[in-house]
Design a protein around this motif. Structure first.
Motif: not given
Length: 869
Positions: A654-676
């Motif tokens: 649940r943690f890996v799939w729902s919270e980490l991947c479905d939400w946090y990775l989706e949220i943080v992805k743009p910042r990652l691409y911008e070398d944050d």
RNA sequence: GGGCGCGUAGCUCAGUGGGAGAGCGUCCGCCUCACACGCGGAAGGUCGCUGGUUCGAAACCAGCCGCGCCCACCA
């Protein structure tokens, strides 16, 4: 990946980067062999025997039979023990998971005998004892190690460098020491006693190796003429041939029908013996005629009754299942079944069979050979259990040995409190031959750890008892004999008592109870502090998993198809109660989780640049994932410590799939691409911790990904398991992001229902209070109108957001959506009003609950008002 | 005969006193630059039956029904 890659991460060399980029699917097969070899090479699984037991952690694996190969029960139990061993190792304990196999007396002897029969057309008696035992050893050398290799495929972190076998020299020494000491204490004795004779293995077996099955037999009523009278006593039996060994007839003392006959005799037909008519309350006057034939030689109850009344014990059936001497000569040599027919025929001719009826009852069968048990009196070695049981009852009763789940505690105690003598001798060749010698000249008996030269009394020649010990006699010593007892070894000092015993419920009596008794008696302490009784995995249709039924599923097939991590996850996730059905879907869920971890890691690692892992709570969403990670850490740690493996596995998922991947990775992805860098650092930290959490359950994929992380001091297997720290929970962040997630969900749902074309952006206006979190726009593909745009009239509200008219919206769909929402609100309002109109509720429910109900009602009313206006 | 476990969505199972959940399957829409072993959304349940306790029961109590297992000496 189309976005332009950042500078090459310092910790990922060019080749490994290529691997990460290329492998869009996690390849368990390739990884698992390589990773396991790396653990073995590093020697992580062999702890030096140092320190006090409380600083160490040990588990003695239930020794698989040398005949065995890995089945689903082994796979589950192996996973459970490994999860615990790995967690403790990561917590800094020196972990020894003791490895070994069991010689498994009857089972192994049968396998080799069968092999001789089918492949060579010979038998053990053809070979003779010495040659036969030699052949069993050869067989063991060839096939005995198979299951150990299979444990490796599962990822089990056993100490492979220190393998034990119940027939090794050191182990044999322990067995003889125990036998001798029990003999000297008077617990072990030899007696002519009623035993369960297994015609299949030609040996006595213990009560625990007997299973009862329902059988329909013919119940014959036989008339026994009463002496000095023309009356008869009619007795009933399903085994008329045993009448040849009858030595009495019993009636209930209160039975008026027969009171005058008690003390008299009747005549045993066909044999002519005079049978005393005795009275005993054991006889049920309601059953049949109320008269019971007594056969002390061939029925356990009659045996007890016979001893009580001092009756003659006659054996009419021998160990080979044939009628023997004291019986009339015409029957001698017949198989019991043939004798039955002959006896019935003769009785029928004499007109003494007064009734025959079908009768269904439970009958003992040998658990091992499957043959019907022949109860007979035999000279065997027994162990009196009462004194040994007492302290073993105490330690469980006062939780010095804790049994989980605790309902098994009662099962254990009930059995221990009614414990009976244990028949420990077996008429086999494969096993520990009894350390007992007899002098035929003066009838002296010697029990010794090594063979005496000659009879101490008369100097005569000694003859060794040919029998071997019950296989469970040696298994009972497993937790300390494997550590070198009776010698005072460093291993014994460091790792005894062991910490955990994880096993199946069907050997609680056979094994667990006996280990506790022998541990206390010989090693001076409990053999383990915790006993965990794991689930039984049934076939998917609920039947028993077994080869003969064709319902077995081979764990190795699952491993080669989906990976050991997948099988481990699946087994843990499905093992929630006492019986569970094997679920292919859970294994696939495990496989998917491994793949998810792999791909999440690709995203993170390929975009992390030079960032170092660090909990950088720069933004609220970063603090949110750290807080959620903390919750998962607590839950998973607590579940594992509490032996709640299914919840540990499902929480990880649940943690890996729902919270980490479905939400946090989706949220943080743009910042990652911008070398944050802050985002990258936080992600690396979360990944690192997540892998550590996953490792006890999914050791391979977690170790593999770990190898890509920067600044590792060691492999994950010996790195720290995350400790829970409630300080890391951030309630405010959880609330804020939680609200954003809820709003995003509502907007997505609204889009879907209002039939907004995919790829189109929905637009609207944000209310001021509470202001929607800026993340919502991206997550829900929602565009907020410019600040000054107040011109258009909103057509709907979703939380604090007003939806504005747009070409993208189908008006009919919008209206349908609104009506659906109104309907929902009306029913909610009605429900709230009804509840609050209940005086009992308002008066007696806790104030908070009532207040909550009022608040909800107000909110629903307000929204309904707005949508209707 | 005694004991234990289980009966919740089509399937496998969570959920131990305050508005029914997950995974799989199904349906709708997506090859969106980590993952189609994927992403978003939806439908679907008088929580075995009957009573009781309670303001309130899937949950607690009693009784019953069904499935599985263990123990037990009724011929």
């Amino acid at each position: 990946m189309r976005h332009s890659p950042r500078k090459l991460a310092a910790f990922v060399d060019a080749d490994r980067r290529k691997t990460l980029e290329a492998k869009t699917r996690y390849d368990a097969g390739e990884v698992e062999t390589r990773i396991f070899a790396s653990w073995m090479d590093a020697g992580y699984f062999h702890p030096d025997p140092e320190g006090a037991p409380e600083d160490n952690y040990s588990i003695a694996v239930p020794p698989p039979n040398v005949t065995g190969s890995l089945h689903m029960g082994h796979a589950l139990n192996g996973t459970i023990q490994d999860a615990m061993a790995r967690k403790r190792r990561m917590e800094g304990r020196r972990v020894k998971w003791i490895l070994g196999t069991d010689h498994a007396g009857i089972a192994t002897q049968s396998v080799v005998e069968k092999k001789l029969r089918t492949e060579e057309g010979t038998s053990r008696t053809d070979l003779g004892r010495e040659a036969f035992v030699e052949r069993v050893w050869e067989w063991r050398e060839t096939y005995g190690a198979r299951i150990i290799e299979q444990f490796k495929a599962l990822g089990a972190s056993l100490d492979y460098s220190d393998e034990r076998f119940t027939l090794d020299d050191g182990y044999v020494k322990a067995v003889y020491r125990v036998f001798k000491q029990l003999f000297e204490k008077g617990y072990i004795y030899r007696d002519n006693y009623m035993v369960n004779w297994d015609p299949g293995s030609h040996s006595a077996i213990s009560d625990l190796e007997v299973e009862n099955r329902e059988v329909t037999d013919t119940l014959y009523s036989i008339d026994y003429p009463v002496e000095g009278s023309d009356r008869v006593l009619t007795v009933a039996t399903v085994r008329p041939e045993t009448m040849l060994a009858d030595t009495a007839v019993a009636v209930n003392p209160d039975d008026a029908r027969y009171r005058d006959l008690v003390g008299g005799h009747c005549e045993l037909p066909l044999v002519g013996r005079r049978l005393p008519i005795i009275a005993d309350p054991y006889v049920d006057p309601e059953f049949g005629t109320g008269a019971l034939k007594i056969t002390p030689g061939h029925d356990p109850n009659d045996f007890d009754l016979g001893r009580k009344h001092g009756l003659e014990e006659i054996s009419a059936i021998g160990p080979d299942g044939r009628i023997i001497d004291p019986a009339p000569e015409r029957f001698v040599g017949m198989e019991a079944a043939a004798a039955q027919e002959a006896v019935v025929a003769e009785l029928r001719d004499l007109g003494l069979i007064s009734a025959e009826e079908a009768y269904t009852h439970s009958v003992p069968f040998s658990h091992r050979s499957g043959e019907r048990i022949e109860p007979l009196i035999s000279l065997q070695w027994f162990c009196a259990m009462d004194e040994l049981a007492k302290p073993a009852i105490d330690v469980v009763r006062d939780d010095r040995v804790r049994i989980h789940p605790d309902r098994w505690k009662k099962v254990y105690l009930d059995w221990m409190e009614g414990i009976r003598p244990w028949c420990v001798s077996r008429q086999l060749w494969w096993g520990h031959q009894l350390p007992v010698w007899y002098c035929d000249a003066c009838e002296e008996t010697y029990v010794a750890e090594s063979e005496p030269e000659s009879c101490g009394a008369c100097g005569g020649e000694l003859r060794r008892d040919p029998d071997v010990l019950d296989t469970w006699f040696s298994s009972a010593l497993w937790p300390f004999a494997t550590l070198g007892w009776p010698d005072d070894t460093p291993e014994l000092r460091a790792f005894y008592p062991t910490d955990l015993l994880s096993t199946a419920r069907d050997i609680i009596y056979l094994w667990v109870a006996r280990m506790i008794m022998s541990g206390l008696e010989f090693a001076g302490d409990v053999p383990f502090h915790d006993v965990y009784i794991h689930s039984v995995i049934q076939a998917p249709d609920g039947r028993r998993m077994s080869k003969s039924l064709g319902t077995g599923i081979d764990p190795l097939d699952e491993i080669s198809e989906h990976g050991a991590d997948a099988l481990r996850f699946g087994l843990l996730a499905m093992s929630s109660s006492q019986d569970v059905r094997f679920s292919q879907a859970k294994v696939e869920q495990g496989r998917d989780l491994a793949n998810k971890l792999w791909n999440a890691s690709r995203l993170i690692l390929l975009n992390a640049g030079d960032a170092e892992p660090a909990p950088a709570g720069e933004r609220v969403e970063d603090r949110w994932i750290l807080s959620r990670l903390e919750r998962a850490t607590e839950t998973i740690g607590d579940c594992l410590d509490g032996y709640d493996f299914s919840h540990a596995a499902l929480e990880l998922y649940r943690f890996v799939w729902s919270e980490l991947c479905d939400w946090y990775l989706e949220i943080v992805k743009p910042r990652l691409y911008e070398d944050d860098d802050a985002a990258a650092a936080n992600l690396l930290h979360v990944l690192e911790r997540t892998l550590a959490l996953a490792h006890p359950i999914m050791p391979f994929v977690s170790e593999e990904i770990w190898s890509y992380l920067p600044d590792r001091e060691a492999q994950l297997v010996v790195s720290a398991f995350p400790a829970a720290d409630p300080e890391r929970v951030d309630e405010a962040a959880e609330e804020e992001i939680g609200a954003a997630i809820e709003l995003t969900r509502s907007l997505r749902r609204w889009r879907e229902l209002a039939d907004v074309a995919p790829g189109k952006v929905l637009s609207g206006r944000a209310g001021a209070d509470p202001a929607p979190h800026p993340l919502v726009g991206a997550l829900a593909r929602f565009e907020f109108a410019a600040e000054g745009d107040t011109g258009s009239e909103a057509i709907a509200t979703v939380g604090p957001i007003e939806i504005l008219p747009s070409d993208e919206l189908d008006p009919d769909a919008v209206e349908a959506r609104l009506e659906e929402r109104r309907e929902k609100l009306r029913s909610e309002v009605e429900r709230g009003e009804r509840k609050l109109a209940n005086d009992g509720f308002v008066a007696k429910a806790p104030a908070e609950v009532v207040e909550e109900e009022r608040a909800k009602l107000a909110a629903y009313r307000a929204e309904l008002e707005e949508l209707s206006g």
